[in-house]
Design a protein around this motif. Structure first.
Motif, PDB file in Angstrom:
ATOM      1  N   THR A  55      47.856  67.700  65.247  1.00 44.41           N
ATOM      2  CA  THR A  55      47.019  68.807  64.777  1.00 44.41           C
ATOM      3  C   THR A  55      45.545  68.649  65.186  1.00 44.41           C
ATOM      4  N   CYS A  56      45.004  67.453  65.050  1.00 45.53           N
ATOM      5  CA  CYS A  56      43.573  67.240  65.277  1.00 45.53           C
ATOM      6  C   CYS A  56      43.263  66.663  66.661  1.00 45.53           C
TER       7      CYS A  56
ATOM      8  N   TYR B 211      53.354  62.612  63.264  1.00 44.59           N
ATOM      9  CA  TYR B 211      52.159  63.440  63.260  1.00 44.59           C
ATOM     10  C   TYR B 211      52.227  64.418  64.434  1.00 44.59           C
TER      11      TYR B 211
ATOM     12  N   CYS C 119      40.918  62.485  62.509  1.00 46.02           N
ATOM     13  CA  CYS C 119      41.940  63.364  61.933  1.00 46.02           C
ATOM     14  C   CYS C 119      41.558  63.664  60.490  1.00 46.02           C
ATOM     15  N   ARG C 120      41.528  64.963  60.165  1.00 45.58           N
ATOM     16  CA  ARG C 120      41.105  65.351  58.823  1.00 45.58           C
ATOM     17  C   ARG C 120      42.290  65.777  57.951  1.00 45.58           C
ATOM     18  N   CYS C 121      43.479  65.650  58.480  1.00 48.05           N
ATOM     19  CA  CYS C 121      44.661  66.145  57.759  1.00 48.05           C
ATOM     20  C   CYS C 121      44.821  65.439  56.411  1.00 48.05           C
TER      21      CYS C 121
HETATM   22 ZN   LIG Z   1      44.943  65.593  61.690  1.00 40.70          ZN
END
Ligand SMILES: [Zn+2]
Length: 303
Positions: free
Chosen positions: A135-136, A132, A115-117
């Motif tokens: 998203t990723c 969460y 996860c890059r958030c």
């Molecule tokens: Zn993420």
């Protein structure tokens, strides 16, 4: 009501040196000590210093000062800050945590994703329940790229159940209450849930006493342990989640008293008897104003 593990009881005090210990910590330690000593068990002092940015020498020293003030002894663990830093810090075990995470990912490739958030993205994108939003989850980002966290995929409708020693049968809807959670932080350090399971298993802990506010954590750890190679034994841990603190009049202690990080219980209370009385109240025991630790121990016998 208290059904202890059939094996000899092994428990732990697990403070974090990221603030001065407050009344809630002191009550948890005293209760853990009391239940473990009454069961003839073994008690470890295991200090969580994974988050070094929040640790301070004064907070570390405060742990030992508070335990001495409470009169609580333990069988294994550091005798003071120096020994802690030399032999017991979690910083010495970062490679061990990393190995466990890599092994878990190798054993269950679909269970984890990178996860890059950023913090800001997370705050903006959080689902209505604050979780969460995934998203990723489908991006298949490379795990070894810099500045990525690892999350575990909690499947829809995942529930975790355990027989709590104080609360009776417990069920936590993990997907709804937590969602996909971080197991490895962006700096490569393991998340609390991972380090806690590994440390407790390493010490042979089979009895954990914590506040009700950690029920979701317990569920996350029980669920995750099954996917951490060699850690499934954690699922046999007996848990006791204790309730809110009540004062002598049966009123909930004020939040400022319970959670003060400014000065801590050592600075706020003139004697540890306020802690012993709170523990007695949690256990439904009679408590005089001058109650000592020895009296508390004598008063309490497992049912
Ligand atoms: Zn993420």
């Amino acid at each position: 009501m208290l059904e202890f593990p059939s094996a000899p009881v092994v428990s732990r005090l697990a403070p974090t040196p990221s603030g001065f210990l407050h009344l809630g910590n002191a009550v948890n330690f005293t209760l853990t000590w009391l239940l473990t000593r009454r069961a003839g068990g073994t008690l470890h002092l295991r200090i969580d210093d994974l988050d070094r940015a929040r640790c301070r020498p004064a907070y570390l020293a405060n742990i030992f000062e508070t335990l001495a003030w409470l009169g609580l002894d333990y069988d294994h663990g550091p005798s003071g800050p120096d020994e802690f830093e030399r032999h017991y810090s979690q910083q010495h075990r970062l490679a061990e945590y990393e190995q466990a995470l890599q092994a878990a990912r190798a054993a269950h490739p679909s269970l984890f994703y990178a996860c890059r958030c950023s913090r800001t993205t997370l705050a903006r994108a959080a689902a209505p329940n604050g979780h969460y939003p995934g998203t990723c989850a489908a991006l298949a980002l490379p795990f070894d790229a810099p500045d990525l966290a690892w999350r575990t995929r909690v499947p829809p409708a995942t529930t975790v159940a355990w027989p709590d020693l104080a609360q009776g049968p417990q069920t936590v809807a993990l997907t709804e209450e937590l969602g996909d959670f971080v197991v490895r932080k962006k700096d490569g350090a393991p998340a609390y849930q991972v380090a806690s399971v590994l440390d407790d298993q390493r010490l042979g802990v089979n009895f954990i006493v914590r506040g009700q506010d950690l029920r979701t954590s317990t569920a996350a750890q029980l669920w995750l342990a099954e996917s951490l190679p060699g850690q499934a034994g954690f699922t046999h841990t007996r848990f006791l989640h204790h309730g809110l603190l009540l004062d002598a009049a049966g009123q909930k202690l004020s939040k400022s008293t319970q959670t003060s990080q400014q000065r801590g219980i050592l600075a706020e209370a003139t004697s540890p008897q306020v802690v012993y009385r709170a523990v007695a109240a949690l256990l439904g025991l009679p408590a005089g104003t001058g109650m000592s630790l020895a009296e508390l121990l004598a008063e309490y016998s497992p049912r």
